[in-house]
Structure formats: structure tokens, C-alpha cells
Design a protein around this motif. Structure first.
Motif, PDB file in Angstrom:
ATOM      1  N   UNK A  15       0.838  -1.195   0.000  1.00  0.00           N
ATOM      2  CA  UNK A  15       0.000   0.000   0.000  1.00  0.00           C
ATOM      3  C   UNK A  15       0.876   1.248   0.000  1.00  0.00           C
ATOM      4  N   UNK A  16       0.345   2.310  -0.538  1.00  0.00           N
ATOM      5  CA  UNK A  16       1.085   3.556  -0.589  1.00  0.00           C
ATOM      6  C   UNK A  16       0.351   4.603   0.244  1.00  0.00           C
ATOM      7  N   UNK A  17       1.090   5.200   1.185  1.00  0.00           N
ATOM      8  CA  UNK A  17       0.531   6.271   1.990  1.00  0.00           C
ATOM      9  C   UNK A  17       0.820   7.589   1.298  1.00  0.00           C
ATOM     10  N   UNK A  18      -0.070   8.572   1.439  1.00  0.00           N
ATOM     11  CA  UNK A  18       0.201   9.884   0.845  1.00  0.00           C
ATOM     12  C   UNK A  18       1.320  10.583   1.627  1.00  0.00           C
ATOM     13  N   UNK A  19       2.527  10.590   1.069  1.00  0.00           N
ATOM     14  CA  UNK A  19       3.694  11.141   1.744  1.00  0.00           C
ATOM     15  C   UNK A  19       3.893  12.599   1.340  1.00  0.00           C
ATOM     16  N   UNK A  20       4.273  13.433   2.307  1.00  0.00           N
ATOM     17  CA  UNK A  20       4.610  14.837   2.064  1.00  0.00           C
ATOM     18  C   UNK A  20       6.131  14.894   1.883  1.00  0.00           C
ATOM     19  N   UNK A  21       6.589  14.838   0.648  1.00  0.00           N
ATOM     20  CA  UNK A  21       8.017  14.747   0.368  1.00  0.00           C
ATOM     21  C   UNK A  21       8.827  15.928   0.878  1.00  0.00           C
ATOM     22  N   UNK A  22       8.254  17.118   0.926  1.00  0.00           N
ATOM     23  CA  UNK A  22       9.001  18.319   1.275  1.00  0.00           C
ATOM     24  C   UNK A  22       9.217  18.472   2.778  1.00  0.00           C
ATOM     25  N   UNK A  23       8.605  17.632   3.606  1.00  0.00           N
ATOM     26  CA  UNK A  23       8.683  17.788   5.061  1.00  0.00           C
ATOM     27  C   UNK A  23       9.708  16.809   5.642  1.00  0.00           C
ATOM     28  N   UNK A  24      10.767  17.328   6.299  1.00  0.00           N
ATOM     29  CA  UNK A  24      11.757  16.441   6.908  1.00  0.00           C
ATOM     30  C   UNK A  24      11.261  15.872   8.236  1.00  0.00           C
ATOM     31  N   UNK A  25      11.720  14.674   8.567  1.00  0.00           N
ATOM     32  CA  UNK A  25      11.361  14.013   9.829  1.00  0.00           C
ATOM     33  C   UNK A  25      12.609  13.445  10.504  1.00  0.00           C
ATOM     34  N   UNK A  26      13.703  14.177  10.441  1.00  0.00           N
ATOM     35  CA  UNK A  26      14.975  13.662  10.941  1.00  0.00           C
ATOM     36  C   UNK A  26      15.186  13.883  12.429  1.00  0.00           C
ATOM     37  N   UNK A  27      14.750  15.013  12.949  1.00  0.00           N
ATOM     38  CA  UNK A  27      14.979  15.325  14.357  1.00  0.00           C
ATOM     39  C   UNK A  27      13.688  15.192  15.150  1.00  0.00           C
ATOM     40  N   UNK A  28      13.835  15.158  16.453  1.00  0.00           N
ATOM     41  CA  UNK A  28      12.670  15.076  17.335  1.00  0.00           C
ATOM     42  C   UNK A  28      11.764  16.286  17.120  1.00  0.00           C
ATOM     43  N   UNK A  29      12.348  17.481  16.992  1.00  0.00           N
ATOM     44  CA  UNK A  29      11.559  18.694  16.775  1.00  0.00           C
ATOM     45  C   UNK A  29      10.757  18.611  15.478  1.00  0.00           C
ATOM     46  N   UNK A  30      11.386  18.132  14.408  1.00  0.00           N
ATOM     47  CA  UNK A  30      10.695  17.989  13.125  1.00  0.00           C
ATOM     48  C   UNK A  30       9.558  16.982  13.224  1.00  0.00           C
ATOM     49  N   UNK A  31       9.771  15.902  13.973  1.00  0.00           N
ATOM     50  CA  UNK A  31       8.738  14.861  14.094  1.00  0.00           C
ATOM     51  C   UNK A  31       7.563  15.311  14.943  1.00  0.00           C
ATOM     52  N   UNK A  32       7.770  16.274  15.842  1.00  0.00           N
ATOM     53  CA  UNK A  32       6.695  16.714  16.732  1.00  0.00           C
ATOM     54  C   UNK A  32       5.870  17.864  16.157  1.00  0.00           C
ATOM     55  N   UNK A  33       6.377  18.566  15.144  1.00  0.00           N
ATOM     56  CA  UNK A  33       5.674  19.721  14.588  1.00  0.00           C
ATOM     57  C   UNK A  33       4.835  19.307  13.378  1.00  0.00           C
ATOM     58  N   UNK A  34       3.595  19.751  13.343  1.00  0.00           N
ATOM     59  CA  UNK A  34       2.734  19.530  12.185  1.00  0.00           C
ATOM     60  C   UNK A  34       3.107  20.548  11.118  1.00  0.00           C
ATOM     61  N   UNK A  35       3.034  20.144   9.857  1.00  0.00           N
ATOM     62  CA  UNK A  35       3.417  21.022   8.756  1.00  0.00           C
ATOM     63  C   UNK A  35       2.257  21.211   7.795  1.00  0.00           C
ATOM     64  N   UNK A  36       2.359  22.272   7.012  1.00  0.00           N
ATOM     65  CA  UNK A  36       1.321  22.584   6.038  1.00  0.00           C
ATOM     66  C   UNK A  36       1.372  21.627   4.854  1.00  0.00           C
ATOM     67  N   UNK A  37       0.217  21.371   4.296  1.00  0.00           N
ATOM     68  CA  UNK A  37       0.054  20.575   3.082  1.00  0.00           C
ATOM     69  C   UNK A  37      -0.466  21.530   2.009  1.00  0.00           C
TER      70      UNK A  37
END
Length: 176
Positions: free
Chosen positions: A103-125
Motif C-alpha cells: 500500500x502507498x501512503x500519501x507522503x509529504x516529500x518536502x517535510x523532513x522528519x529527521x529530528x525530534x523537533x521535526x517529528x513533533x511539529x505539524x506542517x502545512x500541506x
């Protein structure tokens, strides 16, 4: 007085609930790192999921089985319980069972998820009725990616408030 009713009831409870669906049925659940502790894990019963909880006796963390709301099933990629029609069959397949999810999930390619801060913040679509949220895509090893998540009907995502707002009071606060 009929004594068989309570005996049958107790036997049914013992058969139904003894040792079935416990932490041993958590799929790939580890509670060793911050990333593991903040990940919800699949359970063999799709109507349940596993969450790392503190063990007060040992000051460590251990998986505990949690129920989804009635009529919903756990979706690992979205990290939430969803209607069964939204959950692909392979969302909780362990690596030894299948190498790649089909299955393919709709991925937001432009949003990084490398750090804890990046993983905790919601980003615009690009669609204001959705937002991007970092979620684990694979269980072992845990791989993070930003997934498009829907806002409720009649709402739009506010970056400033980090939630979906009613459209009638919504203003675009996404960075350029």
C-alpha cells in the motif's frame, strides 16, 4: 435456584480472556528509546494497539495493550485508530513476513522528519484541508516520513495553532 448460569458465565470469561491479546501479541514493539516510546505499535488483533507505558516497579518502559474505539482498527502509518475501510491489509506486516508494504501512503516529500523537533511539529500541506505529520513507516527499523492527514469536514489546518480550525474563522498561517 439455577447455579449453572454463573458457572457458565465465569467459564466463558476465562476462555475468552485468558492470555489472549496481551503484550506478547504486540508486533515489533520496543520501548528502549525515545523514538520507540513515542510510537504506537501494532497488535495481532487489529482492534487493539500497543503503547509503551512506564513500569513503576523497574523504572523501565513496557508495551501495554490498548483498545481502539468500537468499530475502528489501528493504522500503524497514521498512528491512530481508523474505520476499517481506511486501513490497508499490510499496514502491520512485520519485515520477516513481507519486505515491502504494497500500500502507498500519501507522503509529504518536502517535510523532513529527521529530528525530534521535526517529528513533533505539524506542517502545512498544499491542500489546506490536510496537514503533514511525521509518522513511522516501517517497524524494524523505525523509518519516519511525513504523511498527509485529513482535517475534519468543514475545517482547515492552521500552522500557527497546530490544529484544524473551522473554515469560517480560518486564516492561512502557513509559512511561504
Amino acid at each position: 435456584m439455577n447455579i449453572f448460569g454463573p458457572i457458565i458465565l465465569l467459564t466463558a470469561i476465562a476462555v475468552c480472556c485468558s492470555g489472549q491479546g496481551g503484550p506478547e501479541d504486540c508486533m515489533g514493539a520496543r520501548c528502549e528509546t525515545y523514538e520507540h516510546i513515542n510510537t504506537l505499535w501494532c497488535h495481532r488483533d487489529p482492534a487493539k494497539y500497543c503503547q509503551c507505558r512506564p513500569n513503576s516497579g523497574t523504572w523501565s518502559w513496557e508495551p501495554r495493550v490498548m483498545p481502539c474505539a468500537p468499530g475502528t482498527v489501528f493504522h500503524f502509518w497514521r498512528q491512530v485508530c481508523v474505520h476499517p475501510s481506511v486501513r490497508p491489509d499490510d499496514v502491520c506486516v512485520m519485515p520477516e513476513e513481507e519486505d515491502e508494504p504494497t500500500s502507498v501512503m500519501p507522503v509529504c516529500d518536502q517535510v523532513p522528519c529527521n529530528t525530534r523537533e521535526e517529528r513533533e511539529k505539524l506542517s502545512c500541506h498544499e491542500d489546506s484541508h490536510q496537514f503533514c505529520r511525521c509518522r513511522p513507516l516501517s517497524i524494524d527499523p523505525v523509518t519516519w516520513a511525513a504523511i498527509a492527514m485529513p482535517c475534519a469536514q468543514g475545517t482547515a489546518f492552521s500552522y500557527r495553532h497546530q490544529t484544524c480550525f473551522l473554515q469560517v474563522v480560518w486564516t492561512n498561517s502557513c509559512p511561504p
